[in-house]
Scaffold this motif. Structure first.
Motif, mmCIF file in Angstrom:
data_model
loop_
_atom_site.group_PDB
_atom_site.id
_atom_site.type_symbol
_atom_site.label_atom_id
_atom_site.label_comp_id
_atom_site.label_asym_id
_atom_site.label_seq_id
_atom_site.Cartn_x
_atom_site.Cartn_y
_atom_site.Cartn_z
ATOM 1 N N GLU A 1 0.824 -1.204 0.000
ATOM 2 C CA GLU A 1 0.000 0.000 0.000
ATOM 3 C C GLU A 1 0.863 1.260 0.000
ATOM 4 O OE1 GLU A 1 -2.576 -0.257 3.346
ATOM 5 O OE2 GLU A 1 -4.000 -1.615 2.370
ATOM 6 N N GLU A 2 2.005 1.195 0.652
ATOM 7 C CA GLU A 2 2.852 2.373 0.803
ATOM 8 C C GLU A 2 3.685 2.689 -0.441
ATOM 9 O OE1 GLU A 2 3.127 4.464 3.401
ATOM 10 O OE2 GLU A 2 1.646 3.437 4.644
ATOM 11 N N SER A 3 4.030 1.669 -1.233
ATOM 12 C CA SER A 3 5.005 1.859 -2.311
ATOM 13 C C SER A 3 4.396 2.101 -3.679
ATOM 14 C CB SER A 3 5.934 0.645 -2.386
ATOM 15 O OG SER A 3 5.193 -0.541 -2.637
ATOM 16 N N GLY A 4 3.104 1.811 -3.861
ATOM 17 C CA GLY A 4 2.491 2.003 -5.171
ATOM 18 C C GLY A 4 2.778 0.845 -6.126
ATOM 19 N N GLN A 5 2.412 1.031 -7.384
ATOM 20 C CA GLN A 5 2.507 -0.056 -8.358
ATOM 21 C C GLN A 5 3.911 -0.188 -8.945
ATOM 22 O OE1 GLN A 5 -0.548 0.080 -11.353
ATOM 23 N NE2 GLN A 5 -2.144 -0.503 -9.896
ATOM 24 N N VAL A 6 4.401 -1.417 -8.928
ATOM 25 C CA VAL A 6 5.690 -1.761 -9.530
ATOM 26 C C VAL A 6 5.546 -3.144 -10.166
ATOM 27 C CG1 VAL A 6 7.149 -0.419 -7.961
ATOM 28 C CG2 VAL A 6 6.483 -2.749 -7.344
ATOM 29 N N PRO A 7 6.397 -3.466 -11.152
ATOM 30 C CA PRO A 7 6.362 -4.816 -11.738
ATOM 31 C C PRO A 7 7.062 -5.795 -10.795
ATOM 32 C CG PRO A 7 8.054 -3.510 -12.798
ATOM 33 C CD PRO A 7 7.338 -2.590 -11.851
ATOM 34 N N TYR A 8 6.373 -6.144 -9.736
ATOM 35 C CA TYR A 8 6.997 -6.862 -8.630
ATOM 36 C C TYR A 8 7.367 -8.298 -8.998
ATOM 37 C CZ TYR A 8 8.048 -7.538 -3.687
ATOM 38 O OH TYR A 8 8.696 -7.757 -2.485
ATOM 39 N N THR A 9 6.439 -9.002 -9.613
ATOM 40 C CA THR A 9 6.719 -10.373 -10.053
ATOM 41 C C THR A 9 6.217 -10.536 -11.482
ATOM 42 O OG1 THR A 9 6.008 -10.965 -7.806
ATOM 43 C CG2 THR A 9 6.762 -12.745 -9.231
ATOM 44 N N VAL A 10 7.114 -10.973 -12.365
ATOM 45 C CA VAL A 10 6.834 -10.979 -13.799
ATOM 46 C C VAL A 10 7.341 -12.279 -14.419
ATOM 47 C CG1 VAL A 10 7.320 -9.783 -15.979
ATOM 48 C CG2 VAL A 10 7.030 -8.461 -13.881
ATOM 49 N N TYR A 11 6.637 -12.741 -15.427
ATOM 50 C CA TYR A 11 7.140 -13.863 -16.210
ATOM 51 C C TYR A 11 8.138 -13.335 -17.228
ATOM 52 C CZ TYR A 11 3.416 -16.795 -14.318
ATOM 53 O OH TYR A 11 2.593 -17.503 -13.477
ATOM 54 N N MET A 12 9.294 -13.978 -17.282
ATOM 55 C CA MET A 12 10.301 -13.581 -18.258
ATOM 56 C C MET A 12 10.922 -14.819 -18.883
ATOM 57 S SD MET A 12 13.325 -12.178 -15.706
ATOM 58 C CE MET A 12 12.223 -11.064 -14.837
ATOM 59 N N THR A 13 11.497 -14.623 -20.050
ATOM 60 C CA THR A 13 12.190 -15.705 -20.737
ATOM 61 C C THR A 13 13.339 -15.108 -21.523
ATOM 62 O OG1 THR A 13 11.901 -17.633 -22.192
ATOM 63 C CG2 THR A 13 10.771 -15.605 -22.842
ATOM 64 N N LYS A 14 14.260 -15.951 -21.922
ATOM 65 C CA LYS A 14 15.379 -15.449 -22.708
ATOM 66 C C LYS A 14 14.889 -15.000 -24.087
ATOM 67 C CE LYS A 14 18.294 -18.935 -22.424
ATOM 68 N NZ LYS A 14 19.575 -19.680 -22.500
ATOM 69 N N GLN A 15 15.547 -13.977 -24.610
ATOM 70 C CA GLN A 15 15.180 -13.467 -25.924
ATOM 71 C C GLN A 15 15.206 -14.571 -26.971
ATOM 72 O OE1 GLN A 15 14.425 -9.945 -26.979
ATOM 73 N NE2 GLN A 15 13.563 -11.355 -28.480
ATOM 74 N N SER A 16 16.174 -15.465 -26.888
ATOM 75 C CA SER A 16 16.287 -16.554 -27.863
ATOM 76 C C SER A 16 15.086 -17.489 -27.791
ATOM 77 C CB SER A 16 17.578 -17.346 -27.636
ATOM 78 O OG SER A 16 17.623 -17.885 -26.317
ATOM 79 N N PHE A 17 14.619 -17.810 -26.572
ATOM 80 C CA PHE A 17 13.453 -18.679 -26.426
ATOM 81 C C PHE A 17 12.218 -17.985 -26.993
ATOM 82 C CE2 PHE A 17 9.726 -20.366 -24.284
ATOM 83 C CZ PHE A 17 9.927 -21.742 -24.349
ATOM 84 N N MET A 18 12.091 -16.697 -26.715
ATOM 85 C CA MET A 18 10.952 -15.933 -27.216
ATOM 86 C C MET A 18 10.938 -15.925 -28.743
ATOM 87 S SD MET A 18 9.980 -11.977 -26.299
ATOM 88 C CE MET A 18 9.570 -12.384 -24.595
ATOM 89 N N ASP A 19 12.088 -15.712 -29.353
ATOM 90 C CA ASP A 19 12.179 -15.664 -30.818
ATOM 91 C C ASP A 19 11.826 -16.998 -31.453
ATOM 92 O OD1 ASP A 19 12.973 -13.030 -30.637
ATOM 93 O OD2 ASP A 19 15.116 -13.474 -30.839
ATOM 94 N N GLN A 20 12.211 -18.080 -30.804
ATOM 95 C CA GLN A 20 12.023 -19.411 -31.373
ATOM 96 C C GLN A 20 10.690 -20.055 -30.990
ATOM 97 O OE1 GLN A 20 15.485 -21.574 -30.012
ATOM 98 N NE2 GLN A 20 16.869 -19.964 -30.748
ATOM 99 N N ASN A 21 9.992 -19.476 -30.014
ATOM 100 C CA ASN A 21 8.760 -20.108 -29.504
ATOM 101 C C ASN A 21 7.659 -19.067 -29.292
ATOM 102 O OD1 ASN A 21 9.827 -23.039 -28.669
ATOM 103 N ND2 ASN A 21 11.355 -21.522 -28.028
ATOM 104 N N GLU A 22 7.426 -18.229 -30.278
ATOM 105 C CA GLU A 22 6.444 -17.161 -30.133
ATOM 106 C C GLU A 22 5.049 -17.694 -29.823
ATOM 107 O OE1 GLU A 22 6.418 -14.524 -33.426
ATOM 108 O OE2 GLU A 22 8.449 -13.762 -33.066
ATOM 109 N N GLU A 23 4.660 -18.771 -30.484
ATOM 110 C CA GLU A 23 3.323 -19.332 -30.265
ATOM 111 C C GLU A 23 3.168 -19.838 -28.833
ATOM 112 O OE1 GLU A 23 0.204 -22.628 -32.171
ATOM 113 O OE2 GLU A 23 2.256 -22.469 -32.939
ATOM 114 N N THR A 24 4.217 -20.489 -28.322
ATOM 115 C CA THR A 24 4.176 -20.998 -26.949
ATOM 116 C C THR A 24 4.074 -19.857 -25.947
ATOM 117 O OG1 THR A 24 5.445 -22.981 -27.516
ATOM 118 C CG2 THR A 24 5.448 -22.308 -25.203
ATOM 119 N N VAL A 25 4.865 -18.813 -26.138
ATOM 120 C CA VAL A 25 4.820 -17.657 -25.237
ATOM 121 C C VAL A 25 3.444 -17.006 -25.287
ATOM 122 C CG1 VAL A 25 5.800 -15.386 -24.719
ATOM 123 C CG2 VAL A 25 7.305 -17.260 -25.409
#
Length: 324
Positions: free
Chosen positions: A204-228
């Motif tokens: 409540e005190e700190s406001g909105q931040v991207p506290y927990t996010v799903y991430m993947t390596k750029q290479s995985f994203m490039d090769q598996n766009e449909e899966t992402v």
């Protein structure tokens, strides 16, 4: 083979391919009901309906989670966005890209060992404070909030940061500490047992931040766009489900992941998070939140590089999921 036979074979192979399931390994930084939408997506079959089989592993800590991701021990990591900045600053050739936000506030609560119905932030001065890991989001947000209230955590507190994340609750219970930052349901469990008193919310005190996010390596994203994309679709459906259902209904669904915690305790904890807007309502990590993250890191002296939003954030999958 006749043309008809070839056509039948083609249709058969196409059908088999369309029904095939893709296995995706996911490393979560800890097991926490703060990640309730993820467990909803698993239990309600949202990933399965997208043709994904999720292999979920709990990797206990930002460093080990990112090691798993970068070494191909996991395809996707659920962890704080600050870790992607740390990787970027190390001149990585294969960045960890943030593509779907799960939580949008800090998830910790300030717990006092003794009841303090009239708590004021000034009460923290000269206290024994058990903090979180240096460089992690809980500690950085904690420091940010304390400074907003005129408290220098390294001069006004007797600050301890030498306890591993998993051991912090036990250390607080048995040690000579006055205050601690705790996630739910541990904070509520302490309060119910009379071993702690929740006096403030860092979220409540700190406001909105991207506290927990799903991430993947750029290479995985490039090769598996449909899966992402399918993964992000399932996450968004779970986020909608969480928004539309009560804390008690959510607790019933995710209870298999927290078998040692009573339903009423899960319900109370989830309700705290819902009331303060901790669960992101969609997977988009926006530029303002990214700026808030860098401000918090910079205030803590932990921002290694001023990383532009577009360098490490990809919102295309989130935007597509919402538009469907």
């Amino acid at each position: 083979m006749s043309v008809v036979s070839l056509s039948i074979l083609f249709l058969f192979l196409t059908a088999c391919n369309s029904n095939s399931t893709v296995s995706v390994s996911v490393a979560e930084v800890t097991r926490s009901l703060f990640y309730a939408p993820q467990y909803v997506a698993l239990e309600k079959g949202f990933f399965e309906e997208e043709g994904l089989e999720i292999d979920l592993q709990t990797t206990w800590g930002g460093d080990t989670t990112m090691t798993a991701l970068l070494s191909d021990g996991a395809d996707i990591a659920l962890v704080g966005s600050e870790t992607s900045i740390y990787v970027y600053a190390q001149d990585s050739k294969d960045y960890a890209m943030n593509f779907a936000q799960l939580t949008q506030t800090d998830g910790t609560f300030l717990v006092a060992k003794e009841p303090q119905p009239d708590f004021e932030w000034e009460d923290l001065k000269d206290s024994n404070f058990l903090g979180q890991r240096v460089g992690g989001m809980p500690q950085m947000v904690g420091e940010y909030v304390l400074k907003q209230h005129g408290i220098d955590p390294h001069h006004d507190l007797n600050l301890s940061q030498n306890v591993d994340f998993a051991n912090i609750p036990g250390a607080f219970s048995s040690g000579d500490y006055d205050y601690v930052q705790l996630f739910e349901p541990t904070a509520s469990v302490f309060e119910k047992e009379g071993t702690g008193d929740i006096v403030a919310s860092f979220g409540e005190e700190s406001g909105q931040v991207p506290y927990t996010v799903y991430m993947t390596k750029q290479s995985f994203m490039d090769q598996n766009e449909e899966t992402v994309q399918k993964f992000t679709n399932a996450v968004y459906r779970a986020q909608q489900w969480v928004q539309e259902h009560s804390a008690e209904e959510i607790a019933e669904v995710i209870h298999p992941y927290f078998e040692d915690t009573e339903i009423d305790m899960l319900t109370a904890s989830i309700d705290r998070y819902k009331q303060q807007g901790s669960f992101a309502t969609d997977p988009i990590l926006d530029e303002k939140e990214w700026g808030n993250l860098k401000d918090i890191m910079n205030e803590a002296g932990e921002l290694p590089a001023d990383v532009p939003y577009d360098e490490l954030v990809n919102t295309e999958f989130a935007e597509e999921a919402i538009s469907d």
